[in-house]
Design an enzyme around this catalytic site. Structure first.
Site, PDB file in Angstrom:
ATOM      1  N   GLY A 111     -86.787  44.853  50.592  1.00  0.00           N
ATOM      2  CA  GLY A 111     -85.735  45.197  49.634  1.00  0.00           C
ATOM      3  C   GLY A 111     -86.333  45.470  48.269  1.00  0.00           C
ATOM      4  O   GLY A 111     -87.364  46.135  48.133  1.00  0.00           O
ATOM      5  N   LYS A 112     -85.696  44.898  47.248  1.00  0.00           N
ATOM      6  CA  LYS A 112     -86.105  45.214  45.877  1.00  0.00           C
ATOM      7  C   LYS A 112     -87.448  44.614  45.493  1.00  0.00           C
ATOM      8  O   LYS A 112     -87.976  44.905  44.421  1.00  0.00           O
ATOM      9  CB  LYS A 112     -85.016  44.758  44.916  1.00  0.00           C
ATOM     10  CG  LYS A 112     -83.739  45.571  45.070  1.00  0.00           C
ATOM     11  CD  LYS A 112     -82.702  45.156  44.085  1.00  0.00           C
ATOM     12  CE  LYS A 112     -81.448  46.004  44.247  1.00  0.00           C
ATOM     13  NZ  LYS A 112     -80.281  45.365  43.653  1.00  0.00           N
ATOM     14  N   TYR A 113     -87.997  43.776  46.351  1.00  0.00           N
ATOM     15  CA  TYR A 113     -89.300  43.177  46.031  1.00  0.00           C
ATOM     16  C   TYR A 113     -90.438  44.192  46.091  1.00  0.00           C
ATOM     17  O   TYR A 113     -91.551  43.886  45.680  1.00  0.00           O
ATOM     18  CB  TYR A 113     -89.586  41.977  46.942  1.00  0.00           C
ATOM     19  CG  TYR A 113     -88.915  40.699  46.459  1.00  0.00           C
ATOM     20  CD1 TYR A 113     -87.526  40.617  46.394  1.00  0.00           C
ATOM     21  CD2 TYR A 113     -89.650  39.593  46.069  1.00  0.00           C
ATOM     22  CE1 TYR A 113     -86.899  39.462  45.952  1.00  0.00           C
ATOM     23  CE2 TYR A 113     -89.031  38.427  45.624  1.00  0.00           C
ATOM     24  CZ  TYR A 113     -87.653  38.371  45.570  1.00  0.00           C
ATOM     25  OH  TYR A 113     -87.041  37.223  45.128  1.00  0.00           O
ATOM     26  N   VAL A 199     -95.354  38.041  46.562  1.00  0.00           N
ATOM     27  CA  VAL A 199     -95.625  39.344  45.949  1.00  0.00           C
ATOM     28  C   VAL A 199     -95.086  39.426  44.512  1.00  0.00           C
ATOM     29  O   VAL A 199     -95.529  40.266  43.725  1.00  0.00           O
ATOM     30  CB  VAL A 199     -95.060  40.482  46.834  1.00  0.00           C
ATOM     31  CG1 VAL A 199     -93.527  40.587  46.711  1.00  0.00           C
ATOM     32  CG2 VAL A 199     -95.713  41.799  46.518  1.00  0.00           C
ATOM     33  N   GLU A 290     -90.896  26.185  52.382  1.00  0.00           N
ATOM     34  CA  GLU A 290     -91.703  25.343  51.496  1.00  0.00           C
ATOM     35  C   GLU A 290     -91.534  23.857  51.854  1.00  0.00           C
ATOM     36  O   GLU A 290     -92.484  23.084  51.784  1.00  0.00           O
ATOM     37  CB  GLU A 290     -91.309  25.585  50.041  1.00  0.00           C
ATOM     38  CG  GLU A 290     -92.228  24.911  49.050  1.00  0.00           C
ATOM     39  CD  GLU A 290     -91.918  25.336  47.627  1.00  0.00           C
ATOM     40  OE1 GLU A 290     -92.529  26.310  47.156  1.00  0.00           O
ATOM     41  OE2 GLU A 290     -91.036  24.704  47.001  1.00  0.00           O
TER      42      GLU A 290
HETATM   43  N1  UDP Z   1     -89.165  38.279  49.575  1.00  0.00           N
HETATM   44  C1  UDP Z   1     -88.915  39.628  49.791  1.00  0.00           C
HETATM   45  N2  UDP Z   1     -87.647  40.100  49.624  1.00  0.00           N
HETATM   46  C2  UDP Z   1     -86.595  39.310  49.246  1.00  0.00           C
HETATM   47  C3  UDP Z   1     -86.861  37.941  49.018  1.00  0.00           C
HETATM   48  C4  UDP Z   1     -88.156  37.467  49.173  1.00  0.00           C
HETATM   49  O1  UDP Z   1     -89.830  40.381  50.119  1.00  0.00           O
HETATM   50  O2  UDP Z   1     -85.469  39.815  49.100  1.00  0.00           O
HETATM   51  C5  UDP Z   1     -90.543  37.776  49.800  1.00  0.00           C
HETATM   52  C6  UDP Z   1     -91.497  38.127  48.668  1.00  0.00           C
HETATM   53  O3  UDP Z   1     -92.805  38.286  49.216  1.00  0.00           O
HETATM   54  C7  UDP Z   1     -91.469  36.889  47.794  1.00  0.00           C
HETATM   55  C8  UDP Z   1     -91.340  35.793  48.851  1.00  0.00           C
HETATM   56  O4  UDP Z   1     -90.538  36.360  49.878  1.00  0.00           O
HETATM   57  O5  UDP Z   1     -92.633  36.804  47.011  1.00  0.00           O
HETATM   58  C9  UDP Z   1     -90.718  34.489  48.365  1.00  0.00           C
HETATM   59  O6  UDP Z   1     -89.439  34.702  47.788  1.00  0.00           O
HETATM   60  P1  UDP Z   1     -89.168  34.477  46.220  1.00  0.00           P
HETATM   61  O7  UDP Z   1     -90.327  34.977  45.450  1.00  0.00           O
HETATM   62  O8  UDP Z   1     -87.823  35.055  45.886  1.00  0.00           O
HETATM   63  O9  UDP Z   1     -89.110  32.893  46.118  1.00  0.00           O
HETATM   64  P2  UDP Z   1     -89.498  32.040  44.812  1.00  0.00           P
HETATM   65  O10 UDP Z   1     -90.965  32.253  44.555  1.00  0.00           O
HETATM   66  O11 UDP Z   1     -88.654  32.546  43.689  1.00  0.00           O
HETATM   67  O12 UDP Z   1     -89.185  30.632  45.223  1.00  0.00           O
END
Ligand code: UDP
Ligand code: MN
Length: 341
Positions: A111-113, A199, A290
């Site tokens: 998605g938007k990532y 990412v 996690e």
């Molecule tokens: N991710 C993604 N698309 C999404 C949500 C998460 O690709 O819509 C992947 C992405 O690699 C991201 C990882 O899942 O770095 C962990 O999610 P996020 O960074 O939102 O978690 P946080 O670090 O905020 O706890």
């Protein structure tokens, strides 16, 4: 009688041809046959991982006094906690570069990532395992939106098309499954080390072979230094990620997982199975993968722990004992990037 002789000769010919093919064209050998034969490779790779230092290379003498009295340098099971000024890049490179160490880096951008990819890859090319062969494996549902980034010598990117997700929690739950499959099908016998990295991050300074180990975890930038009772572990007994209040060493971040392929495979498989059990019991751990990762590391201790230098957060001010920020989570607007609140 004559037929048996001809048949034996024929069998001998086929066996010799097969052996010749496998020996000289190992890459073309079918994967099932390779897997059967790979005990040979496992043995050589383990020998290769000895910390062999080339004779005749002169490096500064190590001090017998602690280089960093302000931070903890070792866990209670004697695994190093990696901080700036606790390692010598020249010594490390003399050990690992001579062994042609290869690293697979697994990332997810759904998605938007995908918007984080450019900065991630460009900064990784500047700071991450520079001088080592790195193979990025990128899972994405938008392969056409993967930016063009110039990769250094011996560095490559493989894009793996993945179905889209509806809830952000989904990727957190599916990541382990995809890592497990990728290792089993591709990485187990072909790379020396693996890192799985978030990412939505950026590299800011050197991240090198000092980070390599059998099983590598990173300390959470916010919960580092908190008491175990305050850690945001899963506290509901019904979940497989449950950790009692009087247990726990550190709170590890799910954004960085590393290690040898067999060790990361065991981790991914175990967490995936625990998450499936939770799903069957209709419970989702408080911080999804996690939480399961923290449970795993409690009973399968990491052999190397990376200090928060290896995972900081752009929103957080740098304390005096942090001499360098190597990798940091970017300040993102959750409502803007996630598919659901
Ligand atoms: N991710 C993604 N698309 C999404 C949500 C998460 O690709 O819509 C992947 C992405 O690699 C991201 C990882 O899942 O770095 C962990 O999610 P996020 O960074 O939102 O978690 P946080 O670090 O905020 O706890
Ligand atoms: Mn993240």
């Amino acid at each position: 009688m004559r037929f048996r002789k001809i048949f034996s000769l024929f069998c001998l010919f086929i066996t010799c041809s097969l052996l010749w093919l496998i020996h000289y064209n190992y890459n073309y050998t079918p994967s099932w046959l390779r897997r059967m034969l790979d005990c040979r490779e496992i043995v050589t790779k383990h020998i290769n991982m000895d910390l062999i230092f080339p004779p005749g290379v002169v490096c500064a003498q190590p001090s017998v006094h602690t280089s960093r009295p302000d931070v903890s340098l070792s866990t209670r099971w004697s695994a190093p906690i990696v901080w700036e000024e606790t390692f010598d890049v020249a010594v490390i490179n003399n050990i690992y570069k001579h062994q042609n160490v290869t690293v697979a880096t697994i990332i997810f951008a759904l998605g938007k990532y995908v918007r984080f990819l450019k900065d991630f890859l460009e900064s990784a090319e500047q700071h991450f395992m520079v001088g080592y062969p790195v193979h990025y494996y990128l899972f994405t549902d938008l392969p056409n939106e993967v930016p063009e980034v110039n990769l250094g010598e011996e560095r490559q990117l493989t894009v793996i098309k993945t179905p889209s997700i509806n809830r952000w929690q989904e990727i957190s739950l599916k990541r382990m499954k995809m890592i497990e499959k990728l290792i089993e099908e591709e990485l187990l016998y072909t790379v020396d080390y693996i890192f799985s990295l978030d990412v939505d991050t950026k590299f800011h300074a050197h991240w090198g072979a000092e980070s390599l180990g059998d099983l590598v975890a990173v300390l959470h930038p916010y919960l580092f230094g908190f008491s175990r009772k305050q850690f945001t572990y899963e506290r509901r007994l019904k979940s497989q990620a449950y950790i009692p209040l009087d247990e726990g060493d550190y709170y590890y971040e799910g954004a960085v997982i590393g290690g040898r392929p067999d060790k990361v495979l065991k981790l991914a498989k175990t967490c995936r199975m625990q998450m499936e059990m939770d799903q069957a019991n209709q419970i989702e751990a408080v911080w999804q993968e996690e939480s399961h990762l923290n449970k795993y590391f409690l009973y399968n201790k990491p052999t190397k722990v990376l200090s928060p230098e290896y995972l900081w957060n752009d929103k957080k001010e740098k304390p005096s004992n942090m001499k360098v920020v190597r990798f940091s989570q970017v300040d993102k607007n959750y409502a803007d990037v996630r598919p659901n609140p």
